[in-house]
Design a protein around this motif. Structure first.
Motif, PDB file in Angstrom:
ATOM      1  N   ALA A   1       0.811  -1.083   0.207  1.00 42.99           N
ATOM      2  CA  ALA A   1       0.001   0.018   0.049  1.00 42.99           C
ATOM      3  C   ALA A   1       0.957   1.188  -0.090  1.00 42.99           C
ATOM      4  CB  ALA A   1      -1.021  -0.097   1.224  1.00 42.99           C
ATOM      5  N   TRP A   2       0.473   2.249  -0.715  1.00 42.60           N
ATOM      6  CA  TRP A   2       1.079   3.531  -0.861  1.00 42.60           C
ATOM      7  C   TRP A   2       0.497   4.503   0.054  1.00 42.60           C
ATOM      8  CZ3 TRP A   2      -0.871   8.428  -2.505  1.00 42.60           C
ATOM      9  CH2 TRP A   2       0.164   9.419  -2.874  1.00 42.60           C
ATOM     10  N   GLY A   3      -0.840   4.141   0.567  1.00 42.43           N
ATOM     11  CA  GLY A   3      -1.569   5.306   1.310  1.00 42.43           C
ATOM     12  C   GLY A   3      -2.508   4.270   2.203  1.00 42.43           C
ATOM     13  N   LEU A   4      -3.104   4.977   3.152  1.00 41.27           N
ATOM     14  CA  LEU A   4      -3.945   4.372   3.996  1.00 41.27           C
ATOM     15  C   LEU A   4      -5.133   5.573   4.500  1.00 41.27           C
ATOM     16  CD1 LEU A   4      -5.478   2.639   6.249  1.00 41.27           C
ATOM     17  CD2 LEU A   4      -3.542   3.435   7.999  1.00 41.27           C
ATOM     18  N   TYR A   5      -6.311   5.310   4.209  1.00 39.62           N
ATOM     19  CA  TYR A   5      -7.302   6.307   4.566  1.00 39.62           C
ATOM     20  C   TYR A   5      -8.250   5.567   5.805  1.00 39.62           C
ATOM     21  CZ  TYR A   5     -11.561   9.181   4.739  1.00 39.62           C
ATOM     22  OH  TYR A   5     -12.732  10.092   5.012  1.00 39.62           O
ATOM     23  N   LEU A   6      -7.946   5.982   6.762  1.00 36.66           N
ATOM     24  CA  LEU A   6      -8.700   5.498   8.227  1.00 36.66           C
ATOM     25  C   LEU A   6      -9.785   6.113   8.680  1.00 36.66           C
ATOM     26  CD1 LEU A   6      -8.630   3.152  10.453  1.00 36.66           C
ATOM     27  CD2 LEU A   6      -6.637   4.648  11.458  1.00 36.66           C
ATOM     28  N   ASN A   7     -10.983   5.520   8.654  1.00 32.88           N
ATOM     29  CA  ASN A   7     -12.106   6.030   9.390  1.00 32.88           C
ATOM     30  C   ASN A   7     -12.717   5.263  10.193  1.00 32.88           C
ATOM     31  OD1 ASN A   7     -14.134   8.209   9.843  1.00 32.88           O
ATOM     32  ND2 ASN A   7     -15.479   7.163   8.739  1.00 32.88           N
ATOM     33  N   LEU A   8     -12.794   5.590  11.438  1.00 31.60           N
ATOM     34  CA  LEU A   8     -13.309   4.579  12.480  1.00 31.60           C
ATOM     35  C   LEU A   8     -14.947   4.974  12.884  1.00 31.60           C
ATOM     36  CD1 LEU A   8     -10.155   3.966  14.861  1.00 31.60           C
ATOM     37  CD2 LEU A   8     -11.024   2.544  13.154  1.00 31.60           C
ATOM     38  N   ASN A   9     -15.510   3.868  12.972  1.00 35.39           N
ATOM     39  CA  ASN A   9     -16.913   4.167  13.393  1.00 35.39           C
ATOM     40  C   ASN A   9     -17.083   4.286  14.985  1.00 35.39           C
ATOM     41  OD1 ASN A   9     -19.669   4.062  13.777  1.00 35.39           O
ATOM     42  ND2 ASN A   9     -20.082   1.931  12.948  1.00 35.39           N
ATOM     43  N   SER A  10     -17.398   5.631  15.158  1.00 33.29           N
ATOM     44  CA  SER A  10     -17.505   5.918  16.780  1.00 33.29           C
ATOM     45  C   SER A  10     -18.711   5.206  17.303  1.00 33.29           C
ATOM     46  CB  SER A  10     -17.502   7.322  16.879  1.00 33.29           C
ATOM     47  OG  SER A  10     -16.121   7.835  16.348  1.00 33.29           O
ATOM     48  N   ASP A  11     -19.627   4.802  16.474  1.00 29.00           N
ATOM     49  CA  ASP A  11     -20.909   4.469  17.014  1.00 29.00           C
ATOM     50  C   ASP A  11     -20.954   2.971  17.040  1.00 29.00           C
ATOM     51  OD1 ASP A  11     -22.011   7.014  17.416  1.00 29.00           O
ATOM     52  OD2 ASP A  11     -22.604   7.153  15.258  1.00 29.00           O
ATOM     53  N   ASP A  12     -20.007   2.328  16.788  1.00 28.54           N
ATOM     54  CA  ASP A  12     -19.599   0.685  16.352  1.00 28.54           C
ATOM     55  C   ASP A  12     -20.236   0.021  17.769  1.00 28.54           C
ATOM     56  OD1 ASP A  12     -18.938  -1.947  16.341  1.00 28.54           O
ATOM     57  OD2 ASP A  12     -18.156  -1.329  14.572  1.00 28.54           O
ATOM     58  N   GLU A  13     -20.969  -0.774  17.956  1.00 29.83           N
ATOM     59  CA  GLU A  13     -21.397  -1.644  19.213  1.00 29.83           C
ATOM     60  C   GLU A  13     -20.265  -2.107  19.982  1.00 29.83           C
ATOM     61  OE1 GLU A  13     -22.216  -6.182  17.134  1.00 29.83           O
ATOM     62  OE2 GLU A  13     -24.056  -4.693  17.098  1.00 29.83           O
ATOM     63  N   ILE A  14     -19.206  -2.221  19.231  1.00 25.85           N
ATOM     64  CA  ILE A  14     -18.001  -2.892  19.911  1.00 25.85           C
ATOM     65  C   ILE A  14     -17.414  -2.087  21.078  1.00 25.85           C
ATOM     66  CG2 ILE A  14     -17.116  -4.332  17.915  1.00 25.85           C
ATOM     67  CD1 ILE A  14     -14.773  -2.495  17.729  1.00 25.85           C
ATOM     68  N   TRP A  15     -17.868  -0.816  20.943  1.00 23.14           N
ATOM     69  CA  TRP A  15     -17.577   0.124  22.213  1.00 23.14           C
ATOM     70  C   TRP A  15     -18.344   0.223  23.150  1.00 23.14           C
ATOM     71  CZ3 TRP A  15     -13.306  -0.009  20.187  1.00 23.14           C
ATOM     72  CH2 TRP A  15     -12.823   0.324  18.769  1.00 23.14           C
ATOM     73  N   SER A  16     -19.393  -0.630  23.366  1.00 22.65           N
ATOM     74  CA  SER A  16     -20.441  -0.725  24.352  1.00 22.65           C
ATOM     75  C   SER A  16     -19.807  -1.222  25.642  1.00 22.65           C
ATOM     76  CB  SER A  16     -21.615  -1.337  23.735  1.00 22.65           C
ATOM     77  OG  SER A  16     -21.171  -2.676  23.550  1.00 22.65           O
ATOM     78  N   ASN A  17     -18.779  -2.101  25.455  1.00 21.08           N
ATOM     79  CA  ASN A  17     -18.304  -2.635  26.629  1.00 21.08           C
ATOM     80  C   ASN A  17     -17.321  -1.702  27.266  1.00 21.08           C
ATOM     81  OD1 ASN A  17     -17.034  -4.145  28.822  1.00 21.08           O
ATOM     82  ND2 ASN A  17     -16.511  -6.005  27.527  1.00 21.08           N
ATOM     83  N   PRO A  18     -17.625  -1.041  28.664  1.00 17.86           N
ATOM     84  CA  PRO A  18     -17.077  -0.020  29.381  1.00 17.86           C
ATOM     85  C   PRO A  18     -15.528  -0.834  29.738  1.00 17.86           C
ATOM     86  CG  PRO A  18     -18.599  -0.722  30.693  1.00 17.86           C
ATOM     87  CD  PRO A  18     -18.707  -1.366  29.324  1.00 17.86           C
ATOM     88  N   ASN A  19     -15.425  -1.937  29.820  1.00 18.93           N
ATOM     89  CA  ASN A  19     -14.095  -2.686  30.127  1.00 18.93           C
ATOM     90  C   ASN A  19     -13.261  -2.931  28.836  1.00 18.93           C
ATOM     91  OD1 ASN A  19     -14.459  -2.275  32.973  1.00 18.93           O
ATOM     92  ND2 ASN A  19     -16.066  -4.038  32.827  1.00 18.93           N
ATOM     93  N   GLY A  20     -13.987  -3.027  27.816  1.00 19.65           N
ATOM     94  CA  GLY A  20     -13.248  -3.563  26.446  1.00 19.65           C
ATOM     95  C   GLY A  20     -12.517  -2.224  26.162  1.00 19.65           C
ATOM     96  N   PRO A  21     -11.855  -2.809  24.676  1.00 21.85           N
ATOM     97  CA  PRO A  21     -10.829  -1.874  24.170  1.00 21.85           C
ATOM     98  C   PRO A  21     -11.629  -0.769  23.545  1.00 21.85           C
ATOM     99  CG  PRO A  21     -11.577  -3.832  22.697  1.00 21.85           C
ATOM    100  CD  PRO A  21     -11.893  -4.006  24.112  1.00 21.85           C
TER     101      PRO A  21
END
Length: 135
Positions: free
Chosen positions: A70-90
């Motif tokens: 890869a020559w470049g990376l475009y990175l956009n994370l989903n702040s509303d993703d359900e994976i963030w619902s665990n307060p003890n998780g990553p």
């Protein structure tokens, strides 16, 4: 020879828009990374000419493969993703760091990281968005 741009977040609105725009430019080859290559959004990107690869940002080996050449990376994370619902998780910060660490190791020379404004600072504490503060 087209330059490879790896896009993380291409099945969402912002990343998808970036992918569709770059797909119109023959100077670039677009590689999208998704947890679900069989989703409708992934299939649409593949039909439009993108290379769609499965990958989880917390899996270092998958990220290294996604960034190969890869020559470049475009990175956009989903702040509303359900994976963030665990307060003890990553956290979203942990995911971003994991992805960027892999991109650095793979030697990706260019990065666009979609972030946001520091809401607490801009609104004198009225608006609090953890995702914006961590970006």
């Amino acid at each position: 020879m087209p330059r490879v741009i790896t896009i993380i977040g291409a099945t969402g609105n912002q990343g998808g828009s970036a992918a569709r725009s770059l797909l119109q430019n023959p100077y670039f080859k677009i590689r999208t990374v998704t947890r679900n290559p069989s989703s409708d959004a992934s299939k649409a990107l593949a039909s439009a000419g993108a290379e769609v690869v499965q990958g989880n940002g917390f899996n270092h080996e998958e990220m290294l493969r996604a960034f190969e050449g890869a020559w470049g990376l475009y990175l956009n994370l989903n702040s509303d993703d359900e994976i963030w619902s665990n307060p003890n998780g990553p956290t979203e910060f942990d995911l971003g760091k994991s992805i960027i660490d892999a991109a650095v190791q793979a030697g990706v020379p260019h990065l666009v990281y979609s972030s946001g404004p520091p809401c607490v600072e801009m609104t004198d504490g009225v608006v609090r968005m953890k995702a914006m503060e961590s970006k």
